[in-house]
Scaffold this motif. Structure first.
Motif, PDB file in Angstrom:
ATOM      1  N   THR A   1       0.840  -1.192   0.000  1.00 56.07           N
ATOM      2  CA  THR A   1       0.000   0.000   0.000  1.00 56.07           C
ATOM      3  C   THR A   1       0.879   1.248   0.000  1.00 56.07           C
ATOM      4  O   THR A   1       2.088   1.165  -0.170  1.00 56.07           O
ATOM      5  CB  THR A   1      -0.930   0.008   1.221  1.00 56.07           C
ATOM      6  N   LEU A   2       0.279   2.415   0.237  1.00 58.73           N
ATOM      7  CA  LEU A   2       1.039   3.656   0.127  1.00 58.73           C
ATOM      8  C   LEU A   2       2.213   3.732   1.086  1.00 58.73           C
ATOM      9  O   LEU A   2       3.229   4.366   0.774  1.00 58.73           O
ATOM     10  CB  LEU A   2       0.129   4.870   0.337  1.00 58.73           C
ATOM     11  N   THR A   3       2.135   3.080   2.262  1.00 56.54           N
ATOM     12  CA  THR A   3       3.277   3.138   3.172  1.00 56.54           C
ATOM     13  C   THR A   3       4.469   2.357   2.636  1.00 56.54           C
ATOM     14  O   THR A   3       5.586   2.540   3.116  1.00 56.54           O
ATOM     15  CB  THR A   3       2.897   2.611   4.570  1.00 56.54           C
ATOM     16  N   GLY A   4       4.246   1.508   1.648  1.00 56.38           N
ATOM     17  CA  GLY A   4       5.343   0.782   1.015  1.00 56.38           C
ATOM     18  C   GLY A   4       5.870   1.456  -0.236  1.00 56.38           C
ATOM     19  O   GLY A   4       6.672   0.865  -0.966  1.00 56.38           O
ATOM     20  N   ALA A   5       5.449   2.695  -0.518  1.00 53.70           N
ATOM     21  CA  ALA A   5       5.908   3.404  -1.719  1.00 53.70           C
ATOM     22  C   ALA A   5       7.421   3.559  -1.707  1.00 53.70           C
ATOM     23  O   ALA A   5       7.999   4.080  -0.750  1.00 53.70           O
ATOM     24  CB  ALA A   5       5.240   4.772  -1.795  1.00 53.70           C
ATOM     25  N   MET A   6       8.052   3.122  -2.772  1.00 57.23           N
ATOM     26  CA  MET A   6       9.504   3.209  -2.873  1.00 57.23           C
ATOM     27  C   MET A   6       9.912   4.572  -3.427  1.00 57.23           C
ATOM     28  O   MET A   6       9.502   4.963  -4.529  1.00 57.23           O
ATOM     29  CB  MET A   6      10.042   2.095  -3.747  1.00 57.23           C
ATOM     30  N   MET A   7      10.699   5.291  -2.631  1.00 55.83           N
ATOM     31  CA  MET A   7      11.156   6.631  -2.976  1.00 55.83           C
ATOM     32  C   MET A   7      12.679   6.662  -3.004  1.00 55.83           C
ATOM     33  O   MET A   7      13.329   5.629  -2.835  1.00 55.83           O
ATOM     34  CB  MET A   7      10.602   7.641  -1.962  1.00 55.83           C
ATOM     35  N   THR A   8      13.223   7.823  -3.198  1.00 57.67           N
ATOM     36  CA  THR A   8      14.671   8.005  -3.207  1.00 57.67           C
ATOM     37  C   THR A   8      14.965   9.353  -2.563  1.00 57.67           C
ATOM     38  O   THR A   8      14.118  10.267  -2.629  1.00 57.67           O
ATOM     39  CB  THR A   8      15.223   7.940  -4.647  1.00 57.67           C
ATOM     40  N   PRO A   9      16.110   9.499  -1.902  1.00 60.64           N
ATOM     41  CA  PRO A   9      16.371  10.756  -1.182  1.00 60.64           C
ATOM     42  C   PRO A   9      16.223  12.007  -2.042  1.00 60.64           C
ATOM     43  O   PRO A   9      15.767  13.047  -1.563  1.00 60.64           O
ATOM     44  CB  PRO A   9      17.816  10.581  -0.693  1.00 60.64           C
ATOM     45  N   GLU A  10      16.586  11.916  -3.329  1.00 61.58           N
ATOM     46  CA  GLU A  10      16.507  13.077  -4.210  1.00 61.58           C
ATOM     47  C   GLU A  10      15.085  13.582  -4.399  1.00 61.58           C
ATOM     48  O   GLU A  10      14.857  14.711  -4.838  1.00 61.58           O
ATOM     49  CB  GLU A  10      17.110  12.753  -5.582  1.00 61.58           C
ATOM     50  N   SER A  11      14.110  12.740  -4.068  1.00 63.72           N
ATOM     51  CA  SER A  11      12.710  13.096  -4.323  1.00 63.72           C
ATOM     52  C   SER A  11      12.070  13.881  -3.188  1.00 63.72           C
ATOM     53  O   SER A  11      11.050  14.540  -3.407  1.00 63.72           O
ATOM     54  CB  SER A  11      11.882  11.836  -4.581  1.00 63.72           C
ATOM     55  N   ILE A  12      12.640  13.844  -2.011  1.00 66.92           N
ATOM     56  CA  ILE A  12      11.944  14.348  -0.827  1.00 66.92           C
ATOM     57  C   ILE A  12      11.584  15.828  -0.952  1.00 66.92           C
ATOM     58  O   ILE A  12      10.481  16.241  -0.608  1.00 66.92           O
ATOM     59  CB  ILE A  12      12.774  14.086   0.440  1.00 66.92           C
ATOM     60  N   ALA A  13      12.508  16.641  -1.457  1.00 72.47           N
ATOM     61  CA  ALA A  13      12.244  18.077  -1.565  1.00 72.47           C
ATOM     62  C   ALA A  13      11.189  18.394  -2.619  1.00 72.47           C
ATOM     63  O   ALA A  13      10.676  19.513  -2.658  1.00 72.47           O
ATOM     64  CB  ALA A  13      13.534  18.825  -1.881  1.00 72.47           C
ATOM     65  N   ARG A  14      10.827  17.416  -3.432  1.00 77.53           N
ATOM     66  CA  ARG A  14       9.898  17.673  -4.539  1.00 77.53           C
ATOM     67  C   ARG A  14       8.663  16.775  -4.487  1.00 77.53           C
ATOM     68  O   ARG A  14       7.961  16.612  -5.491  1.00 77.53           O
ATOM     69  CB  ARG A  14      10.628  17.499  -5.874  1.00 77.53           C
TER      70      ARG A  14
END
Length: 489
Positions: free
Chosen positions: A166-179
């Motif tokens: 679900t949404l809590t498992g969304a895979m992100m990357t540090p570069e994305s946090i500010a955006r």
């Protein structure tokens, strides 16, 4: 069959192609690619669901921008996705995920175990969305190698792996946090093209998507009412109407419009603020539950297409759904519980069609048994989220909660807006995590309903309309996303 929409050619100049580094072949494919338009209601207030509750943002982002280590199939079972496989220790406290190689984010960066570990830790340490509690069992995340990540839980959890789909498992990357709110990075088939607040979320298909070619760009358009959404489909301005909320319009549709009806996680919840009078008294809450004719509400609001869950906050697809009717319609029982009292109640109603229609029926039925009722309409999502969900400044309200398997959030957290604080229920939810999940969750539901913590009016159907030539839409809502790349037109 031919689509109602003409193909929209997206032309690009050679200078623009050089600026984005596209090949001539890629540009030609993009110029020929169609756009899928999905019409629905309830726009997101923002796209950063790490800090804001509500279902609209994850509906747009999950499966389109963000993906997960596991994918939940129609039976509710986690299947491999960004993780090709995993092992679980004998005591259920260690998970070792083996990641798929060759997966990239929309900026070209490779998805590795560092990103998976970062994403899990970011939920634990930085999310303010109440659903971050789904990550509470995690005590440690270790990067074993580039494509292997080990997650250690404090104790065995029956729900944690499922929640990772679900949404809590969304895979992100540090570069994305500010955006996150403006131009997020994900491994999904699309990149965000544009967000027009209250109007639309537009996506551009990725030419470099690891899962293969994506046939169309996509857009989710938001309409104030179902009639406007249906009219957009009629005139060719939309290809799909998702979660149509005016079933009375179905007989008026042309024969070539496809209609599919699926299940949802959408418990249309009449919430009663357990912290404030008169709903700090469970007998008053029980009186409300007996006073409302859910079958009549289903007929009036959903043409009988919704599911009556007996008042319980459990969709029929959950393993602990029993179908027991906890509060049959019984106005005399409601009057007896009130014992001559005439509680004054203000119902804060979001300006959503189903909520407005349902509130009118509830108004008359509560007055009939002795309540003094006032209806207060507020804008959704902005005002409702601020006043009710975050501010807890309300007596009663109603809204469809579509987060999957959300009983721990709704009734296991006394700080949530419902304000339900039951040590017995909390203990049963905790026991369900590590022990007999189905048995303990059924007992938790029994306790919630004995206390009449809230009343589920119906489990909402997902009515989907399809333009001629459109296929591949799964009307059954299992988790929180609306994947657009799988739809064909």
């Amino acid at each position: 069959m031919t689509s109602l929409r003409a193909a929209a050619a997206l032309l690009a100049t050679s200078a623009a192609l050089m600026a984005v580094g596209c090949s001539t072949d890629a540009a030609e494919r993009h110029a020929q690619r169609d756009e899928l338009v999905v019409a629905t209601q309830t726009p997101p207030a923002g796209l950063d669901f790490t800090t804001t509750g509500g279902a609209a943002a994850p509906q747009a982002m999950m499966g389109n921008i963000y993906q997960t280590l596991v994918r939940i199939d129609d039976s509710g079972t986690p299947q491999p996705f960004l993780a090709e496989s995993w092992e679980i220790s004998a005591d259920g406290t260690e998970y070792v995920f083996h990641l798929r190689e060759g997966v990239t984010f929309s900026n070209g960066k490779e998805f590795t175990a560092d990103d998976a570990a970062f994403s899990i830790d970011y939920v634990r340490n930085h999310w303010t969305n109440a659903l971050k509690a789904q990550m509470a069992p995690v005590t440690q995340v270790e990067v074993v190698d580039d494509y292997t990540v080990k997650v250690t839980l404090e104790r065995a959890s029956n729900s944690w792996l499922w929640s990772m789909g679900t949404l809590t498992g969304a895979m992100m990357t540090p570069e994305s946090i500010a955006r996150l709110a403006t131009d997020p990075l994900g491994t999904g088939p699309y990149r965000l093209a544009r967000f027009d607040v209250g109007e639309a979320v537009s996506f551009t298909a990725r030419e470099d998507y690891w899962g293969g070619e994506v046939d169309h760009d996509a857009k989710i358009r938001y309409f104030d009412d179902s009639t406007a959404a249906v009219n957009a489909l009629r005139v060719g301005d939309a290809d799909v109407v998702w979660m149509m909320q005016a079933p009375q319009l179905l007989p008026t549709l042309p024969e070539d419009i496809g209609v599919e009806v699926g299940t949802t996680n959408g418990e249309v919840l009449l919430s009663m603020n357990n912290r404030v009078a008169p709903f700090d008294d469970p007998t008053v809450r029980q009186a409300v539950a007996y006073a409302i004719d859910r079958d009549a509400l289903n007929r009036v609001v959903y043409n009988g297409m919704a599911t009556d869950t007996g008042g319980a906050p459990v969709p029929p697809t959950d393993p602990w759904y029993t179908g027991e009717n906890y509060y049959p319609f019984d106005p005399d029982a409601a009057r007896e519980l009130l014992a001559g009292r005439t509680p004054e109640v203000t119902i804060t109603v979001p300006n959503l069609p189903y909520a407005q229609t349902a509130s009118e029926l509830i108004f008359s039925q509560l007055r009939d048994v002795g309540f003094t009722v006032t209806l207060e309409t507020v804008e959704f999502p902005a005002v409702w989220l601020g006043q009710v969900l975050k501010g807890h400044n309300y007596q009663a309200s109603l809204v469809s909660h579509v987060e999957p398997r959300d009983i721990p959030m709704l009734f296991g957290n006394p700080d949530y807006y419902i304000g339900y604080d039951s040590a017995e229920t909390q203990a049963l939810i905790t026991a369900a995590e590590a022990g007999e999940q189905e048995e303990n969750m059924e007992a938790a539901v029994d306790q919630i309903m004995a206390d009449a913590a809230s009343l589920t009016l119906v489990n909402a159907p997902n009515i989907v309309l399809l333009a001629p030539g459109v296929s591949g839409v799964n009307p059954n809502v299992v988790t929180d996303g609306l994947p657009l790349a799988e739809v064909e037109k």
